[in-house]
Design a protein around this motif. Structure first.
Motif, PDB file in Angstrom:
ATOM      1  N   THR A 205       4.056   1.673  13.212  1.00  0.00           N
ATOM      2  CA  THR A 205       5.270   1.898  13.837  1.00  0.00           C
ATOM      3  C   THR A 205       6.116   3.040  13.074  1.00  0.00           C
ATOM      4  O   THR A 205       6.218   3.314  12.169  1.00  0.00           O
ATOM      5  CB  THR A 205       6.005   0.506  13.319  1.00  0.00           C
ATOM      6  N   PHE A 206       6.582   3.801  13.989  1.00  0.00           N
ATOM      7  CA  PHE A 206       7.330   5.124  13.579  1.00  0.00           C
ATOM      8  C   PHE A 206       8.570   4.732  12.885  1.00  0.00           C
ATOM      9  O   PHE A 206       9.314   3.772  13.294  1.00  0.00           O
ATOM     10  CB  PHE A 206       7.461   6.197  14.559  1.00  0.00           C
ATOM     11  N   ASP A 207       9.109   5.850  12.106  1.00  0.00           N
ATOM     12  CA  ASP A 207      10.206   5.678  11.529  1.00  0.00           C
ATOM     13  C   ASP A 207      11.695   5.779  12.357  1.00  0.00           C
ATOM     14  O   ASP A 207      12.609   5.241  12.193  1.00  0.00           O
ATOM     15  CB  ASP A 207      10.562   6.870  10.443  1.00  0.00           C
ATOM     16  N   ARG A 208      11.153   6.461  13.528  1.00  0.00           N
ATOM     17  CA  ARG A 208      12.189   6.633  14.565  1.00  0.00           C
ATOM     18  C   ARG A 208      11.307   6.705  15.932  1.00  0.00           C
ATOM     19  O   ARG A 208      10.209   6.858  15.906  1.00  0.00           O
ATOM     20  CB  ARG A 208      12.943   7.872  14.549  1.00  0.00           C
TER      21      ARG A 208
ATOM     22  N   PRO B 204       9.814 -11.942  -7.038  1.00  0.00           N
ATOM     23  CA  PRO B 204       9.809 -12.009  -5.444  1.00  0.00           C
ATOM     24  C   PRO B 204       9.099 -10.695  -5.009  1.00  0.00           C
ATOM     25  O   PRO B 204       9.644  -9.467  -5.095  1.00  0.00           O
ATOM     26  CB  PRO B 204      10.927 -12.150  -4.805  1.00  0.00           C
ATOM     27  N   VAL B 205       7.772 -10.592  -4.457  1.00  0.00           N
ATOM     28  CA  VAL B 205       6.959  -9.356  -4.223  1.00  0.00           C
ATOM     29  C   VAL B 205       6.769  -9.513  -2.463  1.00  0.00           C
ATOM     30  O   VAL B 205       6.417 -10.537  -1.967  1.00  0.00           O
ATOM     31  CB  VAL B 205       5.801  -9.336  -4.950  1.00  0.00           C
ATOM     32  N   ALA B 206       6.934  -8.169  -1.973  1.00  0.00           N
ATOM     33  CA  ALA B 206       6.291  -8.202  -0.637  1.00  0.00           C
ATOM     34  C   ALA B 206       5.288  -7.020  -0.770  1.00  0.00           C
ATOM     35  O   ALA B 206       5.757  -6.044  -1.111  1.00  0.00           O
ATOM     36  CB  ALA B 206       7.619  -7.887   0.342  1.00  0.00           C
ATOM     37  N   VAL B 207       4.260  -7.128  -0.040  1.00  0.00           N
ATOM     38  CA  VAL B 207       3.328  -5.928   0.247  1.00  0.00           C
ATOM     39  C   VAL B 207       3.810  -5.395   1.484  1.00  0.00           C
ATOM     40  O   VAL B 207       3.834  -6.027   2.834  1.00  0.00           O
ATOM     41  CB  VAL B 207       1.894  -6.420   0.377  1.00  0.00           C
ATOM     42  N   GLY B 208       4.087  -4.139   1.558  1.00  0.00           N
ATOM     43  CA  GLY B 208       4.496  -3.311   2.858  1.00  0.00           C
ATOM     44  C   GLY B 208       5.398  -2.273   2.467  1.00  0.00           C
ATOM     45  O   GLY B 208       5.384  -1.665   1.185  1.00  0.00           O
ATOM     46  N   TYR B 209       6.438  -1.731   3.339  1.00  0.00           N
ATOM     47  CA  TYR B 209       7.109  -0.724   3.017  1.00  0.00           C
ATOM     48  C   TYR B 209       8.610  -0.878   3.364  1.00  0.00           C
ATOM     49  O   TYR B 209       9.009  -1.492   4.121  1.00  0.00           O
ATOM     50  CB  TYR B 209       6.614   0.571   4.031  1.00  0.00           C
ATOM     51  N   ALA B 210       9.459  -0.805   2.395  1.00  0.00           N
ATOM     52  CA  ALA B 210      10.734  -1.053   2.436  1.00  0.00           C
ATOM     53  C   ALA B 210      11.564   0.222   3.542  1.00  0.00           C
ATOM     54  O   ALA B 210      12.245   1.040   2.833  1.00  0.00           O
ATOM     55  CB  ALA B 210      11.608  -1.149   1.385  1.00  0.00           C
ATOM     56  N   VAL B 211      11.048   0.404   4.463  1.00  0.00           N
ATOM     57  CA  VAL B 211      11.583   1.285   5.527  1.00  0.00           C
ATOM     58  C   VAL B 211      12.085   0.599   6.610  1.00  0.00           C
ATOM     59  O   VAL B 211      12.006  -0.458   6.952  1.00  0.00           O
ATOM     60  CB  VAL B 211      10.735   2.460   5.806  1.00  0.00           C
ATOM     61  N   ALA B 212      12.889   1.606   7.417  1.00  0.00           N
ATOM     62  CA  ALA B 212      13.792   0.867   8.514  1.00  0.00           C
ATOM     63  C   ALA B 212      12.914  -0.111   9.524  1.00  0.00           C
ATOM     64  O   ALA B 212      13.277  -1.177   9.793  1.00  0.00           O
ATOM     65  CB  ALA B 212      14.574   1.890   9.334  1.00  0.00           C
ATOM     66  N   ARG B 213      11.587   0.467   9.685  1.00  0.00           N
ATOM     67  CA  ARG B 213      10.758  -0.235  10.722  1.00  0.00           C
ATOM     68  C   ARG B 213       9.630  -0.920  10.141  1.00  0.00           C
ATOM     69  O   ARG B 213       8.580  -1.143  10.668  1.00  0.00           O
ATOM     70  CB  ARG B 213      10.266   0.736  11.699  1.00  0.00           C
ATOM     71  N   GLY B 214       9.564  -0.900   8.600  1.00  0.00           N
ATOM     72  CA  GLY B 214       8.424  -1.554   8.002  1.00  0.00           C
ATOM     73  C   GLY B 214       8.401  -2.936   8.424  1.00  0.00           C
ATOM     74  O   GLY B 214       9.484  -3.772   8.580  1.00  0.00           O
ATOM     75  N   VAL B 215       7.157  -3.558   7.936  1.00  0.00           N
ATOM     76  CA  VAL B 215       6.860  -4.925   8.227  1.00  0.00           C
ATOM     77  C   VAL B 215       6.239  -5.592   7.024  1.00  0.00           C
ATOM     78  O   VAL B 215       5.419  -4.946   6.235  1.00  0.00           O
ATOM     79  CB  VAL B 215       5.999  -5.291   9.483  1.00  0.00           C
TER      80      VAL B 215
END
Length: 352
Positions: free
Chosen positions: A239-242, A20-31
């Motif tokens: 989208t910023f991290d905070r 299972p792959v997602a292209v994006g970023y595994a951060v709090a506000r990632g999409v």
């Protein structure tokens, strides 16, 4: 294309295949920009917040986007299309309408043409594609999703209107989630429900879109495949991290987005007269600021300065800012000579 970004990543990294792959970023506000079919089985979808995707699929593997690679593959695919028709209207990097009426390669049917194109895409890129074949764009778009992945489906003139009646309106191109919810409140959930409503009823509830809904409920769409359709804007947002309240930090984000947009403008040699800055506050309220100019924004420094001037009209920010974006529009092939003279046509849009 089938799960395009994710499929490219699985093609290029064998360790990702079957995962299972997602292209994006595994951060709090990632999409999630794209999800493989393995991830979709867990309910992971594009545009989903990364934290939600990880809750649904804890084993999800996030891969950083490589848009330069996706663009290169897209060019390969469009080169294949060009062997079959000059009437190609791109919708995105991984999707396009083709009018193959001319039958340049003597394949007799659009079905055979789609089959050969898909086979060549697989042979030349190692990726699968799906196709929808029909007598208009609306039905071809619907059909393209009907046998995914790696399939094709045809909607003939004889079956078109009746087939549309069986489908949920939420699947219709041009009916977004908000409109679909409104239609449901009005008792419209299928194509048959939509067809049963009069044009007067649709005008009362949907205004200028009424004619479109009335037509597609009957399988009608007269729009041609338009290869000359011009791109109307180019934008980038982050989208910023905070949530940010410090002007220098906000400006740094705006400048990064301006530089992203400029990279596209320079490569495409497309320059616009209107710059727009978008800001989303911590309460999800969105405000945009736009300014048009008498001449083209033809240098990176001019785009940077215009973007900064616009975002500074929102300082000090009334609340923390979670997202900023920059867009250039009003493209024009005219002269870039002369000083940059702002017209000061500013607009503000706010929505929750």
């Amino acid at each position: 294309m089938d799960a395009f970004y994710a499929s490219v990543e699985q093609r290029d990294d064998p360790a990702l295949r079957g995962q299972p792959v997602a292209v994006g970023y595994a951060v709090a506000r990632g999409v999630v920009a794209a999800a493989s079919y393995e991830a979709r089985r867990y309910g992971v979808r594009s545009a989903m917040p990364s934290v939600t995707a990880l809750r649904r699929c804890p084993e999800l593997v996030f891969v950083k986007p490589r848009f330069d690679v996706y663009r290169a593959v897209s060019r390969q695919i469009h080169a294949i299309f060009a062997d079959y028709t000059d009437l190609i209207q791109p919708l995105s990097l991984d999707e396009a309408y083709l009018d193959v009426t001319e039958d340049r390669r003597g394949l007799a049917t659009a079905w055979a043409t789609a089959k050969e194109i898909r086979a060549r895409i697989l042979a030349e890129t190692g990726l699968t594609a799906s196709a929808g074949i029909s007598y208009n764009k609306f039905l071809a778009k619907l059909a393209s999703d009907h046998r995914k992945p790696n399939g094709q489906f045809a909607v003939t003139p004889e079956m078109g209107p009746a087939w549309v009646e069986t489908l949920p309106v939420a699947r219709f191109h041009g009916v977004g989630p908000v409109t679909a919810a409104k239609m449901k409140r009005l008792g419209i959930e299928t194509g048959a429900d939509l067809r049963a409503r009069s044009l007067a009823f649709l005008r009362e509830h949907f205004g200028s879109a009424a004619e479109w809904y009335h037509a597609i409920a009957r399988g009608e769409d007269d729009r041609p495949v338009d290869p000359s359709r011009e791109r109307k804007s180019s934008g980038s947002e982050t989208t910023f991290d905070r949530d940010l309240t410090d002007p220098p930090e906000i400006e740094a984000g705006v400048l990064r987005m301006a530089d992203d947009v400029w990279a596209w403008c320079e490569k495409a040699q497309a320059f616009g007269r209107t710059v727009t800055v978008k800001v989303k506050f911590q309460d999800f309220r969105i405000v945009t600021r736009s300014r048009s100019h008498t001449v083209l924004v033809s240098t990176q420094e001019l785009l940077r300065q215009a973007s900064l001037d616009l975002v500074r009209t929102l300082f000090p920010p009334e609340k923390g800012i979670r997202l900023v974006g920059v867009t250039v529009s009003n493209f024009d092939a005219g002269s870039t000579d002369g000083a940059l003279l702002p017209l000061f046509e500013e607009r503000e849009a706010a929505m929750i």
